[in-house]
Design a protein around this motif. Structure first.
Motif, PDB file in Angstrom:
ATOM      1  N   ASP A 190       0.803  -1.218   0.000  1.00 13.52           N
ATOM      2  CA  ASP A 190       0.000   0.000   0.000  1.00 13.52           C
ATOM      3  C   ASP A 190       0.842   1.276   0.000  1.00 13.52           C
ATOM      4  OD1 ASP A 190       1.027  -0.032   2.536  1.00 13.52           O
ATOM      5  OD2 ASP A 190      -0.895  -0.060   3.581  1.00 13.52           O
ATOM      6  N   ASN A 191       2.124   1.165  -0.368  1.00 12.62           N
ATOM      7  CA  ASN A 191       2.919   2.386  -0.492  1.00 12.62           C
ATOM      8  C   ASN A 191       3.894   2.276  -1.654  1.00 12.62           C
ATOM      9  OD1 ASN A 191       5.940   2.176   0.539  1.00 12.62           O
ATOM     10  ND2 ASN A 191       4.698   0.793   1.800  1.00 12.62           N
ATOM     11  N   LEU A 192       4.226   3.401  -2.211  1.00 15.28           N
ATOM     12  CA  LEU A 192       4.985   3.462  -3.458  1.00 15.28           C
ATOM     13  C   LEU A 192       6.418   2.987  -3.303  1.00 15.28           C
ATOM     14  CD1 LEU A 192       5.090   4.267  -6.426  1.00 15.28           C
ATOM     15  CD2 LEU A 192       5.571   6.625  -5.716  1.00 15.28           C
TER      16      LEU A 192
ATOM     17  N   THR B  12       7.854  -5.642 -20.911  1.00 11.92           N
ATOM     18  CA  THR B  12       6.767  -4.683 -20.734  1.00 11.92           C
ATOM     19  C   THR B  12       7.217  -3.521 -19.862  1.00 11.92           C
ATOM     20  OG1 THR B  12       5.879  -5.616 -18.679  1.00 11.92           O
ATOM     21  CG2 THR B  12       5.165  -6.644 -20.751  1.00 11.92           C
ATOM     22  N   ALA B  13       6.369  -2.513 -19.791  1.00  9.89           N
ATOM     23  CA  ALA B  13       6.611  -1.402 -18.870  1.00  9.89           C
ATOM     24  C   ALA B  13       6.657  -1.926 -17.440  1.00  9.89           C
ATOM     25  CB  ALA B  13       5.507  -0.363 -19.016  1.00  9.89           C
ATOM     26  N   CYS B  14       7.577  -1.398 -16.650  1.00 10.66           N
ATOM     27  CA  CYS B  14       7.618  -1.746 -15.232  1.00 10.66           C
ATOM     28  C   CYS B  14       6.856  -0.689 -14.443  1.00 10.66           C
ATOM     29  CB  CYS B  14       9.064  -1.876 -14.754  1.00 10.66           C
ATOM     30  SG  CYS B  14       9.939  -0.296 -14.545  1.00 10.66           S
ATOM     31  N   LEU B  15       6.781  -0.844 -13.148  1.00 14.30           N
ATOM     32  CA  LEU B  15       6.055   0.132 -12.333  1.00 14.30           C
ATOM     33  C   LEU B  15       6.728   1.497 -12.360  1.00 14.30           C
ATOM     34  CD1 LEU B  15       5.086  -1.947  -9.152  1.00 14.30           C
ATOM     35  CD2 LEU B  15       3.881  -1.742 -11.328  1.00 14.30           C
ATOM     36  N   GLN B  16       8.049   1.491 -12.455  1.00 12.20           N
ATOM     37  CA  GLN B  16       8.808   2.740 -12.444  1.00 12.20           C
ATOM     38  C   GLN B  16       8.604   3.556 -13.722  1.00 12.20           C
ATOM     39  OE1 GLN B  16      11.471   3.506  -9.782  1.00 12.20           O
ATOM     40  NE2 GLN B  16      10.910   5.494 -10.616  1.00 12.20           N
TER      41      GLN B  16
ATOM     42  N   MET C 220       8.572  11.154  -7.926  1.00  9.21           N
ATOM     43  CA  MET C 220       9.777  10.646  -7.295  1.00  9.21           C
ATOM     44  C   MET C 220      10.331  11.620  -6.279  1.00  9.21           C
ATOM     45  SD  MET C 220      10.498   7.585  -8.071  1.00  9.21           S
ATOM     46  CE  MET C 220      12.134   7.560  -7.348  1.00  9.21           C
ATOM     47  N   GLN C 221      10.261  12.907  -6.588  1.00 13.63           N
ATOM     48  CA  GLN C 221      10.746  13.922  -5.654  1.00 13.63           C
ATOM     49  C   GLN C 221       9.904  13.930  -4.377  1.00 13.63           C
ATOM     50  OE1 GLN C 221      13.639  15.795  -5.948  1.00 13.63           O
ATOM     51  NE2 GLN C 221      13.131  16.038  -3.780  1.00 13.63           N
ATOM     52  N   LEU C 222       8.585  13.806  -4.540  1.00  8.34           N
ATOM     53  CA  LEU C 222       7.705  13.740  -3.373  1.00  8.34           C
ATOM     54  C   LEU C 222       8.025  12.516  -2.527  1.00  8.34           C
ATOM     55  CD1 LEU C 222       4.267  14.761  -4.964  1.00  8.34           C
ATOM     56  CD2 LEU C 222       5.611  16.089  -3.311  1.00  8.34           C
ATOM     57  N   LEU C 223       8.302  11.403  -3.206  1.00  6.55           N
ATOM     58  CA  LEU C 223       8.648  10.184  -2.496  1.00  6.55           C
ATOM     59  C   LEU C 223       9.941  10.364  -1.722  1.00  6.55           C
ATOM     60  CD1 LEU C 223       8.302   7.168  -1.852  1.00  6.55           C
ATOM     61  CD2 LEU C 223       9.436   6.666  -4.023  1.00  6.55           C
ATOM     62  N   MET C 224      10.943  10.958  -2.357  1.00  7.52           N
ATOM     63  CA  MET C 224      12.224  11.181  -1.698  1.00  7.52           C
ATOM     64  C   MET C 224      12.073  12.134  -0.507  1.00  7.52           C
ATOM     65  SD  MET C 224      14.410   9.234  -3.106  1.00  7.52           S
ATOM     66  CE  MET C 224      13.055   8.068  -3.361  1.00  7.52           C
ATOM     67  N   ASP C 225      11.200  13.120  -0.657  1.00  6.91           N
ATOM     68  CA  ASP C 225      10.955  14.051   0.441  1.00  6.91           C
ATOM     69  C   ASP C 225      10.345  13.329   1.639  1.00  6.91           C
ATOM     70  OD1 ASP C 225      11.929  16.103  -1.095  1.00  6.91           O
ATOM     71  OD2 ASP C 225       9.952  16.889  -1.668  1.00  6.91           O
ATOM     72  N   LYS C 226       9.400  12.444   1.369  1.00  8.39           N
ATOM     73  CA  LYS C 226       8.780  11.681   2.451  1.00  8.39           C
ATOM     74  C   LYS C 226       9.798  10.783   3.132  1.00  8.39           C
ATOM     75  CE  LYS C 226       4.044  11.410   0.683  1.00  8.39           C
ATOM     76  NZ  LYS C 226       2.975  10.503   0.169  1.00  8.39           N
ATOM     77  N   LEU C 227      10.649  10.154   2.320  1.00  3.84           N
ATOM     78  CA  LEU C 227      11.656   9.261   2.878  1.00  3.84           C
ATOM     79  C   LEU C 227      12.642  10.015   3.757  1.00  3.84           C
ATOM     80  CD1 LEU C 227      12.422   6.959  -0.172  1.00  3.84           C
ATOM     81  CD2 LEU C 227      11.341   6.275   1.962  1.00  3.84           C
ATOM     82  N   SER C 228      13.045  11.184   3.305  1.00  4.76           N
ATOM     83  CA  SER C 228      14.022  11.952   4.070  1.00  4.76           C
ATOM     84  C   SER C 228      13.422  12.463   5.372  1.00  4.76           C
ATOM     85  CB  SER C 228      14.535  13.128   3.232  1.00  4.76           C
ATOM     86  OG  SER C 228      13.490  14.019   2.915  1.00  4.76           O
ATOM     87  N   CYS C 229      12.108  12.699   5.370  1.00  8.22           N
ATOM     88  CA  CYS C 229      11.442  13.179   6.584  1.00  8.22           C
ATOM     89  C   CYS C 229      11.209  12.051   7.582  1.00  8.22           C
ATOM     90  CB  CYS C 229      10.101  13.824   6.250  1.00  8.22           C
ATOM     91  SG  CYS C 229      10.251  15.399   5.388  1.00  8.22           S
TER      92      CYS C 229
END
Length: 280
Positions: free
Chosen positions: A142-144, A181-185, A193-202
């Motif tokens: 349930d998370n990216l 085929t296309a992957c999830l990425q 991706m930037q939003l994800l990295m921001d969440k991870l860093s926080c």
């Protein structure tokens, strides 16, 4: 045509039809129970979708199921998790441990093996048995961040990945065949991706983000998990038309299914031409 369809049924009935838990699925054209029973599946996540996926895998007789999750059971899981009980939540038992116990109780074949991995899948190396032993991955996460980590594990180990997700009345399923085929990425933009990295860093963690709780219904969960296992059956038995390179969207409020084709991104950091991780 009527006589042709009756012959295999008569043969199976003659072999004590009612004593075989797989008898009805063996009536399907192209079905091979041996292939199903020899398959090892990784189920990433033991929550709502994970419960339903594992239940379906046990019922069709998949031989071995690896299930990974780090969380314990809470009471709010109980309305959509078939393997969990109220006493499990009150005792704060681990999801994977309870699933192993209950899997033995509901296994109609007597041979299905469920292997628990109690931990954070994003902290397990791609070369670990968790990723190298299974033939197919099923994502019920349930998370990216965790989904993208599993996506990379699938690419590195060349394993099909069946990704599913749901929120309230809606859900989706995508099948990834690494290198084909296309992957999830591929469909993740720079802003996401930037939003994800921001969440991870926080948060400093891969799986614990502060905030949004996903609304969930057992009806949607059952539908999406059913489609995921249906896709697995098609891949294992090489029948039908899998959702390879496609994403299916389901909207229960308007009774609609839509399937969209996904194109590979040649610049994808996971599966694109510039990625050399795991390549010779």
């Amino acid at each position: 045509m009527g006589n042709m369809s009756l012959k295999p049924v008569a043969k199976i009935i003659g072999e004590d039809f009612d004593m075989d838990p797989a008898n009805r699925q063996k009536l399907l054209e192209g079905w091979c129970q041996e292939k199903i029973s020899e398959t090892c599946v990784l189920v990433a996540g033991a929550g709502a979708l994970g419960n339903e996926v594992i239940k379906n895998l046990i019922q069709i007789g998949v031989g071995e199921i690896y299930v990974v999750d780090f969380d314990h059971i809470v009471v709010s899981n109980l309305n959509r998790c078939i393997f969990f009980r109220r006493e499990d939540a009150l005792s704060k038992l681990k999801k994977v441990d309870v699933i192993v116990k209950r899997a033995r109780e509901v296994d109609p074949y007597g041979y299905v093996k469920v292997v628990p991995f109690d931990g954070d899948l994003t902290k397990i190396d791609y070369s670990d048995e968790l990723y190298t032993k299974p033939d197919i991955y099923v994502s019920t996460l349930d998370n990216l961040y965790a989904r993208l980590y599993l996506n990379m594990a699938a690419i590195v180990n060349n394993r099909p990945l069946i990704d599913g997700g749901m929120e309230g009345y809606i859900g989706h399923v995508q099948v990834v065949l690494p290198g084909k085929t296309a992957c999830l990425q591929c469909s993740i933009g720079e802003r996401e991706m930037q939003l994800l990295m921001d969440k991870l860093s926080c948060s400093a963690q891969g799986l614990e983000f502060i905030g949004y709780k996903i609304p969930a219904l057992p009806t949607t969960t059952s539908i999406i998990a059913g489609i995921q296992v249906q896709e697995l059956i098609k891949l294992v038995l090489n029948i039908g038309k899998p959702l390879a390179g496609k994403r299916l969207f389901y909207n229960g409020l308007i009774n609609a299914f839509h399937v969209f084709k996904l194109e590979r991104n040649p610049s994808c950091i996971a599966c694109g031409n510039t990625n050399t991780y795991g390549k010779n």
